[in-house]
Design a protein around this motif. Structure first.
Motif, short mmCIF file in Angstrom:
data_model
loop_
_atom_site.label_atom_id
_atom_site.label_comp_id
_atom_site.label_asym_id
_atom_site.label_seq_id
_atom_site.Cartn_x
_atom_site.Cartn_y
_atom_site.Cartn_z
N ARG A 49 33.45 37.56 45.57
CA ARG A 49 32.62 37.49 47.03
C ARG A 49 31.17 37.04 46.89
O ARG A 49 30.94 36.21 47.49
N GLU A 50 30.46 37.46 45.77
CA GLU A 50 29.30 36.92 45.40
C GLU A 50 29.29 35.27 45.20
O GLU A 50 28.51 34.65 45.71
N THR A 51 30.34 34.89 44.40
CA THR A 51 30.37 33.67 44.14
C THR A 51 30.65 32.78 45.37
O THR A 51 29.99 31.71 45.58
N LEU A 52 31.50 33.12 46.33
CA LEU A 52 31.62 32.40 47.66
C LEU A 52 30.34 32.64 48.53
O LEU A 52 30.13 31.54 49.14
N GLU A 53 29.84 33.55 48.66
CA GLU A 53 28.53 33.62 49.25
C GLU A 53 27.44 32.83 49.00
O GLU A 53 26.77 32.08 49.49
N GLU A 54 27.32 32.71 47.44
CA GLU A 54 26.00 32.10 46.84
C GLU A 54 26.36 30.53 46.55
O GLU A 54 25.45 29.78 46.64
N THR A 55 27.80 30.26 46.71
CA THR A 55 27.95 28.87 46.36
C THR A 55 29.05 28.02 47.26
O THR A 55 29.11 26.75 47.22
N GLY A 56 29.74 28.76 47.97
CA GLY A 56 30.83 28.50 48.69
C GLY A 56 32.36 28.02 48.00
O GLY A 56 33.13 27.74 48.63
N LEU A 57 32.05 28.28 46.93
CA LEU A 57 33.45 28.20 45.71
C LEU A 57 34.39 29.85 45.68
O LEU A 57 33.74 30.64 45.82
N THR A 58 35.75 29.40 45.95
CA THR A 58 36.69 30.57 45.79
C THR A 58 36.80 30.49 44.56
O THR A 58 37.37 29.57 43.62
N VAL A 59 36.78 31.77 43.87
CA VAL A 59 37.30 31.83 42.45
C VAL A 59 38.09 33.24 42.30
O VAL A 59 38.16 34.07 43.02
N LYS A 60 38.87 33.54 41.06
CA LYS A 60 39.55 34.61 40.77
C LYS A 60 39.10 35.24 39.35
O LYS A 60 38.94 34.30 38.48
N ALA A 61 38.22 36.33 39.47
CA ALA A 61 37.79 36.93 38.55
C ALA A 61 39.05 37.36 37.59
O ALA A 61 39.87 38.16 38.03
N ARG A 62 39.17 36.97 36.22
CA ARG A 62 40.29 37.31 35.63
C ARG A 62 40.06 38.36 34.26
O ARG A 62 41.09 39.05 33.84
#
Length: 150
Positions: A49-62
């Motif tokens: 969520r923080e990555t999406l909020e700060e950068t607009g990028l969708t990631v998967k923490a693995r």
């Protein structure tokens, strides 16, 4: 003293790690995306969520990579850093909903590139991140308690 739990994403794409520059009259530092964990979310979801909020990028923490403990006279923070896979998106620093947070620049840093400034967090990014990544983080690496620099 306040206590805070935080989660962040170590995103590597094309052999480059994403760092964000946080700049205000009070501070100037670089760090991967991340921030406070909300009461109803897992650490992994918070990093995503923080990555999406700060950068607009969708990631998967693995995978949990580093456990970082920092303090200053008013707050003690436990930061969990996850290796994360980039799934989609284009960097956009203009939609961060956190009040007062000033993320002004994004940089993809390769293993041989110099650090962009004196203050780059977490500490292993300075000297061991790429070898830890190559080794696969079989177990999370706990860093010693340290006084917050920024």
């Amino acid at each position: 003293m306040e206590h805070r739990i935080s989660a962040g994403a170590l995103i590597v794409a094309d052999n480059r790690l994403l760092l964000l520059r946080h700049l205000s009259p009070r501070y100037d530092f670089w760090a991967p995306p991340g921030g406070g964990v909300e009461v109803n979310e897992t650490l992994e979801v918070a990093a995503e969520r923080e990555t999406l909020e700060e950068t607009g990028l969708t990631v998967k923490a693995r995978q949990l990579a580093y456990i970082d403990e920092v303090w200053n006279p008013t707050i003690r923070t436990l930061k969990m850093w996850f290796v994360a896979d980039l799934l989609a998106g284009t960097i956009d620093l203009g939609h961060n909903p956190a009040p007062g947070e000033s993320i002004v620049e994004a940089l993809w840093l390769g293993p041989d590139d110099p650090m962009p400034g004196r203050l780059v967090f977490p500490a292993p990014l300075h000297d061991r991140f790429w070898s830890d990544l190559a080794a696969g983080f079989a177990n999370p690496i706990r860093m010693p308690l340290q006084r917050q620099q920024a």
